[in-house]
Write a protein that holds these residues in place. Sequence first.
Motif, PDB file in Angstrom:
ATOM      1  N   ALA A   1       0.954  -1.114   0.014  1.00  0.00           N
ATOM      2  CA  ALA A   1      -0.220   0.000   0.100  1.00  0.00           C
ATOM      3  C   ALA A   1       0.817   1.206  -0.055  1.00  0.00           C
ATOM      4  CB  ALA A   1      -0.971  -0.175   1.247  1.00  0.00           C
TER       5      ALA A   1
ATOM      6  N   ILE B   1      -5.080  11.696   0.049  1.00  0.00           N
ATOM      7  CA  ILE B   1      -4.931  10.001   0.155  1.00  0.00           C
ATOM      8  C   ILE B   1      -5.020   9.644   1.782  1.00  0.00           C
ATOM      9  CG2 ILE B   1      -3.014   8.200   0.030  1.00  0.00           C
ATOM     10  CD1 ILE B   1      -1.729   9.940  -2.055  1.00  0.00           C
TER      11      ILE B   1
ATOM     12  N   VAL C   1       1.524   4.128  -2.881  1.00  0.00           N
ATOM     13  CA  VAL C   1       1.268   5.642  -2.519  1.00  0.00           C
ATOM     14  C   VAL C   1       2.581   6.457  -2.844  1.00  0.00           C
ATOM     15  CG1 VAL C   1       1.153   7.273  -0.646  1.00  0.00           C
ATOM     16  CG2 VAL C   1      -0.472   5.447  -0.674  1.00  0.00           C
TER      17      VAL C   1
ATOM     18  N   ILE D   1      -4.592   6.209   4.260  1.00  0.00           N
ATOM     19  CA  ILE D   1      -4.119   4.900   4.361  1.00  0.00           C
ATOM     20  C   ILE D   1      -4.532   4.250   5.543  1.00  0.00           C
ATOM     21  CG2 ILE D   1      -2.210   3.364   4.348  1.00  0.00           C
ATOM     22  CD1 ILE D   1      -0.391   6.027   3.179  1.00  0.00           C
TER      23      ILE D   1
ATOM     24  N   VAL E   1      -6.299   1.740   0.643  1.00  0.00           N
ATOM     25  CA  VAL E   1      -5.737   3.057   0.440  1.00  0.00           C
ATOM     26  C   VAL E   1      -6.901   3.906  -0.366  1.00  0.00           C
ATOM     27  CG1 VAL E   1      -4.175   4.794  -0.980  1.00  0.00           C
ATOM     28  CG2 VAL E   1      -3.244   2.346  -0.009  1.00  0.00           C
TER      29      VAL E   1
END
Length: 99
Positions: A39, A59, A43, A61, A66
């Motif tokens: 993940a 974004i 990103v 997480i 995500v």
Amino acid sequence: MADVLTAQAVRDELEGLAGWSGDLAGIARSVELASFPEAIAVVDRVAVVAEEIDHHPDIDIRWRTVTFRCVTHSVGGVTRRDLDLARRIDQIVGASDEI
């Protein structure tokens, strides 16, 4: 400056973007990756593209999940730049599925 899309244009564009949803306030997609490090790697790859095109998603997480949210804050809505970024994010996520 980019033009804000109409509600119908956003709806039409979202039909061609699997996994994305939204409205005039922004578009979003959540993806679940195989692991937390994967993940973070996705990103990181999105961050490189965002810097290249000078357009940055919001974004979030959460472990392996995500969520990417695209909106052109400077004009207060969804523009072509957001849709282009969404497509680039899809390419990155798709490439991570192949690893």
